[in-house]
Design a protein around this motif. Structure first.
Motif, PDB file in Angstrom:
ATOM      1  N   LYS A   1       0.803  -1.217   0.000  1.00 27.53           N
ATOM      2  CA  LYS A   1       0.000   0.000   0.000  1.00 27.53           C
ATOM      3  C   LYS A   1       0.840   1.273   0.000  1.00 27.53           C
ATOM      4  O   LYS A   1       0.278   2.370   0.100  1.00 27.53           O
ATOM      5  CB  LYS A   1      -0.900   0.030   1.241  1.00 27.53           C
ATOM      6  CG  LYS A   1      -1.833  -1.145   1.385  1.00 27.53           C
ATOM      7  CD  LYS A   1      -2.931  -1.123   0.333  1.00 27.53           C
ATOM      8  CE  LYS A   1      -3.921  -2.256   0.561  1.00 27.53           C
ATOM      9  NZ  LYS A   1      -4.973  -2.284  -0.477  1.00 27.53           N
ATOM     10  N   MET A   2       2.158   1.142  -0.118  1.00 32.32           N
ATOM     11  CA  MET A   2       3.004   2.311   0.094  1.00 32.32           C
ATOM     12  C   MET A   2       4.300   2.146  -0.690  1.00 32.32           C
ATOM     13  O   MET A   2       4.796   1.035  -0.887  1.00 32.32           O
ATOM     14  CB  MET A   2       3.302   2.442   1.595  1.00 32.32           C
ATOM     15  CG  MET A   2       4.060   3.697   1.998  1.00 32.32           C
ATOM     16  SD  MET A   2       4.451   3.640   3.767  1.00 32.32           S
ATOM     17  CE  MET A   2       2.821   3.366   4.467  1.00 32.32           C
ATOM     18  N   LEU A   3       4.839   3.281  -1.130  1.00 27.66           N
ATOM     19  CA  LEU A   3       6.154   3.355  -1.761  1.00 27.66           C
ATOM     20  C   LEU A   3       7.015   4.289  -0.924  1.00 27.66           C
ATOM     21  O   LEU A   3       6.664   5.457  -0.726  1.00 27.66           O
ATOM     22  CB  LEU A   3       6.043   3.867  -3.195  1.00 27.66           C
ATOM     23  CG  LEU A   3       7.367   4.124  -3.926  1.00 27.66           C
ATOM     24  CD1 LEU A   3       8.160   2.851  -4.092  1.00 27.66           C
ATOM     25  CD2 LEU A   3       7.121   4.780  -5.291  1.00 27.66           C
ATOM     26  N   VAL A   4       8.136   3.768  -0.420  1.00 30.15           N
ATOM     27  CA  VAL A   4       8.996   4.523   0.484  1.00 30.15           C
ATOM     28  C   VAL A   4      10.401   4.562  -0.114  1.00 30.15           C
ATOM     29  O   VAL A   4      10.888   3.561  -0.638  1.00 30.15           O
ATOM     30  CB  VAL A   4       9.031   3.896   1.888  1.00 30.15           C
ATOM     31  CG1 VAL A   4       9.806   4.795   2.856  1.00 30.15           C
ATOM     32  CG2 VAL A   4       7.629   3.624   2.401  1.00 30.15           C
ATOM     33  N   VAL A   5      11.042   5.739  -0.019  1.00 28.54           N
ATOM     34  CA  VAL A   5      12.413   5.920  -0.491  1.00 28.54           C
ATOM     35  C   VAL A   5      13.292   6.189   0.719  1.00 28.54           C
ATOM     36  O   VAL A   5      13.023   7.108   1.519  1.00 28.54           O
ATOM     37  CB  VAL A   5      12.512   7.073  -1.505  1.00 28.54           C
ATOM     38  CG1 VAL A   5      13.976   7.350  -1.859  1.00 28.54           C
ATOM     39  CG2 VAL A   5      11.724   6.735  -2.767  1.00 28.54           C
ATOM     40  N   TYR A   6      14.317   5.360   0.877  1.00 29.13           N
ATOM     41  CA  TYR A   6      15.252   5.474   1.993  1.00 29.13           C
ATOM     42  C   TYR A   6      16.631   5.861   1.467  1.00 29.13           C
ATOM     43  O   TYR A   6      16.932   5.711   0.275  1.00 29.13           O
ATOM     44  CB  TYR A   6      15.371   4.141   2.741  1.00 29.13           C
ATOM     45  CG  TYR A   6      14.099   3.682   3.404  1.00 29.13           C
ATOM     46  CD1 TYR A   6      13.751   4.098   4.688  1.00 29.13           C
ATOM     47  CD2 TYR A   6      13.243   2.788   2.751  1.00 29.13           C
ATOM     48  CE1 TYR A   6      12.589   3.654   5.295  1.00 29.13           C
ATOM     49  CE2 TYR A   6      12.082   2.343   3.350  1.00 29.13           C
ATOM     50  CZ  TYR A   6      11.761   2.782   4.625  1.00 29.13           C
ATOM     51  OH  TYR A   6      10.612   2.353   5.231  1.00 29.13           O
ATOM     52  N   MET A   7      17.457   6.294   2.418  1.00 28.40           N
ATOM     53  CA  MET A   7      18.863   6.589   2.114  1.00 28.40           C
ATOM     54  C   MET A   7      19.721   5.931   3.173  1.00 28.40           C
ATOM     55  O   MET A   7      19.430   6.020   4.375  1.00 28.40           O
ATOM     56  CB  MET A   7      19.106   8.093   2.083  1.00 28.40           C
ATOM     57  CG  MET A   7      20.518   8.483   1.693  1.00 28.40           C
ATOM     58  SD  MET A   7      20.707  10.284   1.529  1.00 28.40           S
ATOM     59  CE  MET A   7      22.448  10.384   1.133  1.00 28.40           C
ATOM     60  N   LEU A   8      20.778   5.239   2.754  1.00 21.43           N
ATOM     61  CA  LEU A   8      21.698   4.578   3.676  1.00 21.43           C
ATOM     62  C   LEU A   8      22.814   5.551   4.023  1.00 21.43           C
ATOM     63  O   LEU A   8      23.578   5.969   3.136  1.00 21.43           O
ATOM     64  CB  LEU A   8      22.265   3.309   3.028  1.00 21.43           C
ATOM     65  CG  LEU A   8      23.072   2.392   3.938  1.00 21.43           C
ATOM     66  CD1 LEU A   8      22.190   1.781   5.013  1.00 21.43           C
ATOM     67  CD2 LEU A   8      23.749   1.286   3.127  1.00 21.43           C
ATOM     68  N   GLU A   9      22.905   5.902   5.285  1.00 21.83           N
ATOM     69  CA  GLU A   9      23.880   6.892   5.733  1.00 21.83           C
ATOM     70  C   GLU A   9      24.815   6.261   6.760  1.00 21.83           C
ATOM     71  O   GLU A   9      24.396   5.466   7.603  1.00 21.83           O
ATOM     72  CB  GLU A   9      23.177   8.100   6.354  1.00 21.83           C
ATOM     73  CG  GLU A   9      22.282   8.860   5.392  1.00 21.83           C
ATOM     74  CD  GLU A   9      21.589  10.032   6.054  1.00 21.83           C
ATOM     75  OE1 GLU A   9      21.574  10.065   7.304  1.00 21.83           O
ATOM     76  OE2 GLU A   9      21.052  10.895   5.332  1.00 21.83           O
ATOM     77  N   GLY A  10      26.105   6.637   6.643  1.00 18.54           N
ATOM     78  CA  GLY A  10      27.091   6.162   7.597  1.00 18.54           C
ATOM     79  C   GLY A  10      27.214   7.099   8.782  1.00 18.54           C
ATOM     80  O   GLY A  10      27.174   8.322   8.639  1.00 18.54           O
ATOM     81  N   VAL A  11      27.365   6.510   9.964  1.00 15.72           N
ATOM     82  CA  VAL A  11      27.523   7.258  11.210  1.00 15.72           C
ATOM     83  C   VAL A  11      28.971   7.091  11.678  1.00 15.72           C
ATOM     84  O   VAL A  11      29.480   5.982  11.780  1.00 15.72           O
ATOM     85  CB  VAL A  11      26.542   6.772  12.288  1.00 15.72           C
ATOM     86  CG1 VAL A  11      26.772   7.526  13.595  1.00 15.72           C
ATOM     87  CG2 VAL A  11      25.110   6.915  11.812  1.00 15.72           C
ATOM     88  N   GLY A  12      29.647   8.248  11.966  1.00 13.51           N
ATOM     89  CA  GLY A  12      31.036   8.208  12.413  1.00 13.51           C
ATOM     90  C   GLY A  12      32.026   8.213  11.291  1.00 13.51           C
ATOM     91  O   GLY A  12      33.211   7.928  11.500  1.00 13.51           O
TER      92      GLY A  12
END
Length: 875
Positions: free
Chosen positions: A98-109
């Motif tokens: 029911k949904m389309l989601v766009v994510y981003m992979l981000e590095g911490v540190g």
């Protein structure tokens, strides 16, 4: 092509008891590492688990898992592209139902692989559907729609065929595909800016993006409150449609054919691989000998990133755990895969180009390569060299050659593990049968023509079918199918389902089958065919077939001798005649017959036996006391077939069992062939076929007239000021009654046609037997004659038995039975259509009989002469 084992370089079980779909894998530099730009593997499961892997070396280590995130909804598909607004960073598009989601992979540190850990940041989401409408996603694709070069746009396809387009974080428009019954594969061709999809009518369709964008849904400007919310759209037409005739599994784009100038559309179907031009024309197609499960295109030049200009090969995964690699239509490599592939991809992993990423439906993820490993140690020659024995080498070489020749020359043997079917049929009727109940008979379709015995009980036999399995395991879902002749009624279903057959059991599975004789049709055969369909553990479908003959009591009963007859013929043998009472002993011991009745039949008239079919027709056999002559007579021509055939089979069985010293049985027929009576059966069948065709044409005319009257009445009823009916209602009722009357006539005529086809089949079988013994035809020659003058009757409209037999007999006269010069020249066969009459057919059958009577054969050189007049008649 030899089959090698694919080498597993890196593997991990992505999830325990998780399910993965076809689009649950994607490759890309999702962490946006600017220094190394290595590919990462993104997988998503239907349980909502999203994982990102970065394999850097052989064998899995925990450091290779960059991210494991549990999302709220099942993941149908994942894609990697430039989905982040106002920047050129890569994002992960995750499609939920029911949904389309766009994510981003981000590095911490840190950035890239120098980061301490990675987190998943949601950039935006789209709830599928507009204005509260129901929208369930099926799949998606992305690309530079409309020429947008910097960003990737997304389109999602719903289960009802709607396409919803998104320009990054903004909804663009929605479009409905009018030809969509069920959703299909979706792809985007950037060079022609078009959406490619597979329709439910087994076609590939191409839609221009500009056409999709301009054919938008627009609300009508109408003051009527009822019209609010009503939408209209411009007619949406496909740029082109190509009918493939198979269900489409996947669509890939790339330069696959050597003849292409830009790119090709590679379409994977259930049984065929198609290669299409951008205009929809088929370049070539490759028939596959396996069931494909996944496909991926890869560049043959690993240094190039442009799929449109570089040549591509395709890897096909099969359900038999194999990978097939094609260059165009040529298979260039095949290898055994670790699992059945659900998704495939090719990329640079751990610094190794051309690695194959494989994902199955249970979540087993592996990175593989093709080829062999180098030897771990060098080959060292022995210190003491052994003298070579050339004679032993030659002997070993000859032995291996003989093994190879035997293996290539032998036929493929059947597997040892199979279903065996055996049937046991009693020779007499069951002693006790269920009492006939007229009320029950009316409710059972099989009891319409049940034959009753003297004690008013239905005559029946119980056949036992024994089913065994030779393997050591259990075979589930075995289906038995029974085919009985027209004169036999099967009291159970024709298809019997068996849950399982245990091969470990020493006792076979017994399936009782109740059979009863029928008075509906003239007996044509007594053979019952039993077939079993099952599937082995390896997935191979198999069948087993068993044919069993029913006893003679299933077609007729003994009656006192009948003297009157219209049709008769005589068979001569070279053996002394046995007593008919001994030859047909089983017919005298049927339950229900009184001793007086049996004595009346077999007392003083031991050389005469009369049989009565259950449809009331009598057949009598008279045997000469001094010579082996048998006369068979009846009031109907078609009734002579089954009793005479049973007599011949019993005589052959009797004298074959007498011993090797006995002179072989020879049967001859000296009288003229009953062609005139046989042609009468042909004319009856042909006239009924013509009557059926005439009735169909008349019904079609009356139905057309009925529809025209209905349309005129509807037009008048819709008018605000209707004009007078002018007796249209009366005409409608009369036409309706005519259609009903014609339908009744059609039903009666079709029943008569079935009976005529049955009589014709019996007459053809009888004529074939008489021709065999009159012209002394051996087995191969008789088989050719029976193939051209077939007893299998067809009642089709345009190509029935008469048309097929006319074409077959004409071909015989032009080839095997050709007079004079035997050189067979190729002649174009005429088009087969409905015959105007049967004169030519009867004439050609007569010529075939004449030439066989003069010594002609289909195979062999027993020619006694040719007839020039026959040659002229044939021409």
């Amino acid at each position: 092509m030899s089959l090698f084992q694919a080498r597993e370089w890196w593997a991990v079980s992505a999830g325990i008891q998780e399910e993965y779909t076809h689009g649950a894998i994607a490759l890309g530099n999702v962490d946006n590492d600017t220094e190394h730009r290595h590919l990462k593997i993104v997988v998503g499961s239907l349980h909502g688990m999203l994982r990102v892997y970065y394999p850097t070396q052989a064998e899995f280590k925990i450091e290779h898992l960059l991210l494991e995130e549990q999302l709220e909804h099942p993941i149908l598909q994942v894609e990697v592209g430039n989905f982040i607004p106002h920047c050129k960073l890569l994002g992960i598009a995750v499609l939920h139902p029911k949904m389309l989601v766009v994510y981003m992979l981000e590095g911490v540190g840190g950035s890239g692989m120098a980061a301490s850990y990675f987190k998943l940041t949601k950039k935006y989401e789209h709830h599928l559907g507009i204005d509260g409408e129901h929208f369930t996603a099926y799949n998606m694709t992305f690309g530079h729609f409309g020429g947008a070069r910097d960003q990737d746009q997304l389109v999602v396809q719903a289960l009802d065929g709607r396409l919803q387009f998104f320009e990054l974080d903004r909804f663009a428009f929605m479009q409905q595909l009018s030809t969509c019954l069920v959703p299909g594969v979706l792809a985007y061709a950037e060079s022609i800016d078009s959406i490619l999809t597979a329709s439910s009518d087994l076609c590939i369709e191409c839609y221009r993006y500009q056409i999709l964008a301009t054919s938008l849904l627009k609300k009508k400007k109408n003051d009527d409150e009822d019209a609010k919310g009503v939408t209209a759209a411009k007619s949406l037409h496909a740029e082109w449609r190509t009918n493939l005739g198979e269900t489409v599994l996947d669509i890939k784009l790339g330069r696959f054919s050597t003849l292409s100038k830009s790119f090709d559309i590679v379409v994977l179907c259930e049984f065929t691989l198609f290669c299409l031009r951008p205009s929809g024309e088929i370049i070539f197609q490759k028939r596959l000998g396996f069931h494909p499960s996944a496909a991926t295109l890869y560049l043959t030049d690993s240094r190039s990133d442009d799929e449109s200009s570089s040549q591509c090969n395709i890897i096909l995964g099969t359900h038999a755990k194999q990978w097939m690699i094609y260059n165009g239509a040529n298979l260039i490599w095949s290898a055994l895969a670790p699992t059945v592939s659900t998704a495939l991809a090719v990329g640079n992993m751990g610094g190794n180009p051309g690695m194959i990423v494989n994902l199955d439906d249970q979540g087993h993820l592996s990175v593989n390569y093709l080829g062999t490993d180098p030897p771990s140690s060098t080959v060292v020659a022995a210190s003491e060299t052994k003298e070579i024995n050339y004679e032993e080498m030659d002997e070993e070489h000859r032995t291996l050659l003989n093994i190879i020749r035997r293996s290539q020359g032998e036929r493929r043997t059947e597997p040892k593990e199979r279903i065996l079917i055996r049937a046991q049929v009693p020779a007499i009727f069951d002693a006790t049968g269920q009492h006939y109940d007229e009320d029950c008979a009316k409710g059972n379709r099989a009891d319409d023509d049940i034959v009753l015995g003297p004690d008013q009980n239905p005559l029946q036999i119980t056949m036992r079918v024994y089913v065994t399995y030779t393997g050591s395991n259990i075979i589930p879902n075995v289906t038995l199918a029974l085919t009985v002749p027209q004169n036999v009624v099967l009291m159970s279903e024709s298809t019997i389902h068996i849950d399982a057959v245990d091969g470990r059991s020493s006792t076979p599975l017994i399936v009782p089958v109740l059979l009863r004789p029928s008075s509906r049709a003239m007996p044509l055969s007594l053979e019952v065919t039993i077939s079993a369909a099952y599937t082995l553990e390896s997935g191979q479908p198999r069948t087993s077939i068993c044919a069993v003959k029913l006893p003679m009591c299933m077609m007729c009963r003994l009656v006192p001798p009948v003297k009157t007859s219209t049709f008769k013929f005589t068979l001569d043998t070279n053996q002394a005649p046995p007593l008919l009472a001994d030859l047909f002993q089983d017919m005298l011991t049927q339950p229900g017959s009184t001793p007086d009745w049996a004595k009346q039949v077999t007392g003083s008239t031991a050389n005469v036996l009369s049989f009565q079919y259950y449809n009331g027709i009598d057949v009598t056999i008279l045997v000469s006391k001094n010579a082996g002559r048998y006369r068979i007579q009846s009031s109907e021509l078609d009734a002579l077939w089954m009793v005479s055939n049973e007599l011949v089979e019993r005589l052959q069985l009797l004298y074959e069992a007498s011993g090797e010293d006995q002179t072989p049985l020879e049967i001859q027929y000296q009288d003229p062939l009953p062609l005139a009576d046989f042609f009468g059966a042909i004319d009856e069948h042909f006239q009924l076929r013509k009557s059926v065709n005439d009735l169909k044409a008349e019904i079609n005319d009356r139905a057309h007239e009925f529809r025209v009257i209905q349309k005129r009445l509807l037009v008048r009823f819709k008018d605000r000021n209707p004009s007078p009916l002018n007796a249209l209602d009366l005409l409608l009722h009369n036409t309706y009654h005519q259609i009903l009357e014609l339908s009744k006539q059609m039903e009666v005529t079709q029943n008569k046609l079935e009976l005529a086809a049955n009589r014709l089949s019996c007459s053809v079988s009888l004529l074939l037997m008489l021709m065999r013994y009159k012209f002394a035809l051996d087995g191969p020659n008789f088989s050719i004659l029976a193939a051209h003058l077939s007893p299998m009757i067809s009642n089709e409209d345009e190509m029935g038995w008469e048309e097929m037999t006319e074409a077959a007999v004409t071909e015989l006269l032009k080839t095997s039975l050709k007079s004079g010069n035997k050189d067979h020249t190729a002649v174009l066969a005429p088009e087969i259509g409905f015959l105007p009459d049967t004169k030519k057919l009867k004439k050609h059958i007569t010529i075939v009989c004449d030439r066989l009577g003069k010594g002609a054969l289909f195979i062999g050189n027993r020619n006694k002469g040719d007839d020039d007049n026959d040659a002229k008649n044939t021409e």
